[in-house]
Design a protein around this motif. Sequence first.
Motif, PDB file in Angstrom:
ATOM      1  N   VAL A 159     -43.957 -42.235 -46.048  1.00  0.00           N
ATOM      2  CA  VAL A 159     -44.455 -42.869 -47.280  1.00  0.00           C
ATOM      3  C   VAL A 159     -45.111 -44.220 -47.011  1.00  0.00           C
ATOM      4  O   VAL A 159     -45.785 -44.768 -47.877  1.00  0.00           O
ATOM      5  CB  VAL A 159     -43.335 -43.028 -48.337  1.00  0.00           C
ATOM      6  N   ASN A 160     -44.919 -44.751 -45.808  1.00  0.00           N
ATOM      7  CA  ASN A 160     -45.508 -46.044 -45.466  1.00  0.00           C
ATOM      8  C   ASN A 160     -46.755 -45.903 -44.603  1.00  0.00           C
ATOM      9  O   ASN A 160     -47.159 -46.839 -43.926  1.00  0.00           O
ATOM     10  CB  ASN A 160     -44.477 -46.916 -44.742  1.00  0.00           C
ATOM     11  N   ALA A 161     -47.363 -44.721 -44.623  1.00  0.00           N
ATOM     12  CA  ALA A 161     -48.557 -44.471 -43.819  1.00  0.00           C
ATOM     13  C   ALA A 161     -49.595 -43.734 -44.653  1.00  0.00           C
ATOM     14  O   ALA A 161     -49.302 -43.243 -45.736  1.00  0.00           O
ATOM     15  CB  ALA A 161     -48.190 -43.645 -42.586  1.00  0.00           C
ATOM     16  N   ASP A 210     -55.428 -43.891 -54.183  1.00  0.00           N
ATOM     17  CA  ASP A 210     -55.289 -45.181 -54.871  1.00  0.00           C
ATOM     18  C   ASP A 210     -55.235 -46.325 -53.855  1.00  0.00           C
ATOM     19  O   ASP A 210     -54.978 -46.121 -52.670  1.00  0.00           O
ATOM     20  CB  ASP A 210     -54.075 -45.187 -55.805  1.00  0.00           C
ATOM     21  N   ASP A 211     -55.502 -47.526 -54.350  1.00  0.00           N
ATOM     22  CA  ASP A 211     -55.580 -48.703 -53.475  1.00  0.00           C
ATOM     23  C   ASP A 211     -54.280 -48.958 -52.715  1.00  0.00           C
ATOM     24  O   ASP A 211     -54.310 -49.369 -51.553  1.00  0.00           O
ATOM     25  CB  ASP A 211     -55.961 -49.945 -54.282  1.00  0.00           C
ATOM     26  N   ASP A 212     -53.133 -48.715 -53.369  1.00  0.00           N
ATOM     27  CA  ASP A 212     -51.848 -48.915 -52.687  1.00  0.00           C
ATOM     28  C   ASP A 212     -51.734 -48.007 -51.467  1.00  0.00           C
ATOM     29  O   ASP A 212     -51.228 -48.407 -50.421  1.00  0.00           O
ATOM     30  CB  ASP A 212     -50.673 -48.633 -53.634  1.00  0.00           C
ATOM     31  N   ARG A 213     -52.212 -46.784 -51.595  1.00  0.00           N
ATOM     32  CA  ARG A 213     -52.154 -45.834 -50.484  1.00  0.00           C
ATOM     33  C   ARG A 213     -53.140 -46.240 -49.388  1.00  0.00           C
ATOM     34  O   ARG A 213     -52.828 -46.199 -48.210  1.00  0.00           O
ATOM     35  CB  ARG A 213     -52.442 -44.420 -50.994  1.00  0.00           C
ATOM     36  N   LEU A 214     -54.356 -46.654 -49.777  1.00  0.00           N
ATOM     37  CA  LEU A 214     -55.359 -47.081 -48.791  1.00  0.00           C
ATOM     38  C   LEU A 214     -54.853 -48.243 -47.946  1.00  0.00           C
ATOM     39  O   LEU A 214     -55.159 -48.335 -46.762  1.00  0.00           O
ATOM     40  CB  LEU A 214     -56.667 -47.464 -49.475  1.00  0.00           C
ATOM     41  N   GLU A 215     -54.067 -49.117 -48.558  1.00  0.00           N
ATOM     42  CA  GLU A 215     -53.520 -50.261 -47.830  1.00  0.00           C
ATOM     43  C   GLU A 215     -52.512 -49.847 -46.759  1.00  0.00           C
ATOM     44  O   GLU A 215     -52.164 -50.638 -45.896  1.00  0.00           O
ATOM     45  CB  GLU A 215     -52.880 -51.253 -48.801  1.00  0.00           C
ATOM     46  N   ILE A 250     -51.557 -38.221 -48.413  1.00  0.00           N
ATOM     47  CA  ILE A 250     -52.649 -38.248 -49.396  1.00  0.00           C
ATOM     48  C   ILE A 250     -52.349 -37.195 -50.464  1.00  0.00           C
ATOM     49  O   ILE A 250     -51.517 -36.311 -50.263  1.00  0.00           O
ATOM     50  CB  ILE A 250     -54.037 -37.990 -48.760  1.00  0.00           C
ATOM     51  N   SER A 251     -53.045 -37.282 -51.588  1.00  0.00           N
ATOM     52  CA  SER A 251     -52.784 -36.376 -52.703  1.00  0.00           C
ATOM     53  C   SER A 251     -53.315 -34.966 -52.447  1.00  0.00           C
ATOM     54  O   SER A 251     -54.193 -34.754 -51.610  1.00  0.00           O
ATOM     55  CB  SER A 251     -53.434 -36.926 -53.982  1.00  0.00           C
ATOM     56  N   LYS A 252     -52.789 -34.041 -53.212  1.00  0.00           N
ATOM     57  CA  LYS A 252     -53.254 -32.654 -53.173  1.00  0.00           C
ATOM     58  C   LYS A 252     -54.742 -32.595 -53.501  1.00  0.00           C
ATOM     59  O   LYS A 252     -55.501 -31.840 -52.886  1.00  0.00           O
ATOM     60  CB  LYS A 252     -52.448 -31.828 -54.173  1.00  0.00           C
ATOM     61  N   GLU A 253     -55.185 -33.416 -54.465  1.00  0.00           N
ATOM     62  CA  GLU A 253     -56.599 -33.458 -54.854  1.00  0.00           C
ATOM     63  C   GLU A 253     -57.478 -33.942 -53.711  1.00  0.00           C
ATOM     64  O   GLU A 253     -58.594 -33.443 -53.520  1.00  0.00           O
ATOM     65  CB  GLU A 253     -56.791 -34.347 -56.090  1.00  0.00           C
TER      66      GLU A 253
END
Length: 184
Positions: A152-154, A45-50, A166-169
Amino acid sequence: MGKQKVADIIDSGFAEIKPESGFYVWWFPQEAANKLIEPLKKFIDDDRLEKIQVELFDGQPYYALYFGIASKKGGLLQRIKWHTAAINPHTAACVRHRTLSTLRQTICGLMGWPMAGEQTQRLVNDIIRECYWEWKEDDNPHKTEKELLNNVNACYPLNIMGNNTISKECRKELKILRSKSRNM
């Protein structure tokens, strides 16, 4: 701690890298980073990419997409040589025996390139030589790895094993893409 363009590390004969344990981060130029991340965007998701770290080198943005650790055996020197294909190049035997660098396997998978072959090695070399490599000697790199992969901030989208940024998927998709590339 050091940070240097990979082309310069290779051209210097790996002079500044010591065979000590530690951890390292691969910083990819923006264009390469965008191409590598594209196949994974539906899983991140975009929040994670940021949360992907960005730094300027030579006035250009670079993205921290992958990191790794080096144990005492061969240490950081062995790792940079492995990832730059100074050892274990893109031969059919290296692919078959899975001794090709995990980073190189991931780049091939994300770019849709077969892992074996001189042309693929040149293409991957072109990407890798443009990266920056940051390294730090560390007596307990496994502890550092665990901390970074659970931060969680990386976000390190090219790491698979134990990567909770990143997600399991997404990790599953990386494995699928690498497998397809291995079998081309």
